[in-house]
Design a protein around this motif. Structure first.
Motif, PDB file in Angstrom:
ATOM      1  N   GLY A  43       9.224 -27.021  -8.100  1.00  0.00           N
ATOM      2  CA  GLY A  43       8.341 -27.589  -8.687  1.00  0.00           C
ATOM      3  C   GLY A  43       6.926 -27.002  -8.805  1.00  0.00           C
ATOM      4  O   GLY A  43       5.934 -27.200  -9.259  1.00  0.00           O
ATOM      5  N   PHE A 196       8.610 -30.573 -13.610  1.00  0.00           N
ATOM      6  CA  PHE A 196       9.552 -31.348 -12.564  1.00  0.00           C
ATOM      7  C   PHE A 196       8.721 -31.949 -11.421  1.00  0.00           C
ATOM      8  O   PHE A 196       8.843 -32.362 -10.691  1.00  0.00           O
ATOM      9  CB  PHE A 196      10.062 -30.681 -12.466  1.00  0.00           C
ATOM     10  CG  PHE A 196      11.616 -31.129 -11.716  1.00  0.00           C
ATOM     11  CD1 PHE A 196      12.129 -32.338 -11.990  1.00  0.00           C
ATOM     12  CD2 PHE A 196      11.424 -30.031 -10.094  1.00  0.00           C
ATOM     13  CE1 PHE A 196      13.179 -32.518 -10.550  1.00  0.00           C
ATOM     14  CE2 PHE A 196      12.213 -31.556  -8.901  1.00  0.00           C
ATOM     15  CZ  PHE A 196      12.928 -31.993  -9.523  1.00  0.00           C
ATOM     16  N   GLY A 200       9.457 -35.498  -9.622  1.00  0.00           N
ATOM     17  CA  GLY A 200      10.345 -34.833  -9.244  1.00  0.00           C
ATOM     18  C   GLY A 200       9.994 -35.749  -7.607  1.00  0.00           C
ATOM     19  O   GLY A 200      10.893 -36.101  -7.322  1.00  0.00           O
TER      20      GLY A 200
END
Length: 304
Positions: A43, A196, A200
């Protein structure tokens, strides 16, 4: 100010989701590790390539880098002087404590704060590049020499250069300088992966908070490192930014980034070399607890 408060609510909400996941054990004992590794290796690099490709790289290597460096240097120098001559710490503990006093959580916390509070992802990049290109190699080199008195391992000294965050930054800067653009077949999946990174990172951080103990935070070295990180570094950064004549928005952004908590990378280094683990862990915890009130004060006091 309402936008700043909304940003903090968003960040806190995602951290809370992570904490609940950690407390309930939904993701299993390795949940935090898996999510963190996905963020770190997938990510965050995707987000950095995407962000830097559209950034003005000249901004990254101008006054902003000088400003970011000033707070780091001040915190590290004060730590070394006090910890060495007052607390009588060992060389290895000096290295770990120096990192804990100045190494900002630019990836896990910095990127979300930049996105939701500063509304500018490039604000954390000077600090991030400084840490990955300068601080990490020097610190790991010193620790490596301590582990191998006969000479440092070239492979280990060069290991930080293979860091995915640093490599992604290099790719993004290369795209920005050359003006090249990725084809749609690559840019669209890159954008999905980049999406993400921020949620995340916050969820992974929230998971890591479950089960953390505050025992040991009263030790002199933890209090010193935490004070330097949470208060001295942003104060020096603010002063230098003002002296260099940066605008209110740039001064605010630089001060906010300098006030970010100690990065968990420091604890990773401490575990890897078996030195200063309690110092690194507790400083990360204390500075993380302090970051919300410190950033709120900065947001109230400084124009932006």
């Amino acid at each position: 100010m309402s936008g700043v408060l909304t940003g903090f609510v968003v960040v806190a909400s995602l951290i809370a989701v992570g904490y609940v996941l950690g407390r309930t054990g939904v993701l299993g004992p390795a949940g935090q590790t898996v999510v963190s590794r996905l963020v770190f290796f997938v990510g965050s690099p995707a987000l950095l390539v995407q962000t830097l490709a559209d950034a003005d790289v000249h901004v990254l290597f101008s006054e902003q880098l000088v400003v970011a460096s000033s707070g780091v240097v001040a915190a590290v120098v004060l730590w070394v002087l006090i910890a060495r001559y007052r607390l009588r710490l060992s060389r290895d503990d000096l290295v770990v404590g120096g990192l804990a006093s100045a190494f900002v959580n630019a990836a896990n916390i910095g990127l979300p704060v930049a996105a939701y509070v500063l509304k500018d992802l490039t604000a954390v990049l000077p600090a991030m590049l400084l840490q990955m290109v300068v601080l990490s190699p020097i610190a790991l080199g010193v620790l490596d020499v301590s582990r191998h008195p006969g000479g440092a391992s070239a492979k280990r000294l060069l290991a930080p250069l293979a860091n995915p965050v640093l490599l992604a930054s290099a790719v993004g800067i290369g795209l920005s300088v050359t003006g090249w653009r990725l084809p749609t077949a690559l840019s669209q999946p890159l954008g999905l992966l980049a999406g993400f990174a921020i949620p995340g990172a916050l969820v992974a951080f929230g998971i890591s908070l479950h089960g953390r103990s505050t025992q040991g935070w009263r030790s002199p070295e933890v209090l010193l490192a935490s004070a330097l990180k949470a208060f001295v570094q942003p104060l020096v950064t603010y002063a230098v930014a003002r002296l260099l004549g940066l605008g209110p928005g740039a001064v605010y952004a630089a001060t906010v980034v300098a006030a970010l908590p100690t990065a968990q990378n420091v604890f990773t280094y401490a575990v890897r070399y078996g030195v200063g683990r309690d110092l690194a862990r507790d400083t990360v915890l204390v500075t993380t607890v302090l970051v919300a009130p410190v950033l709120l004060v900065i947001s109230l006091v400084l124009p932006h």
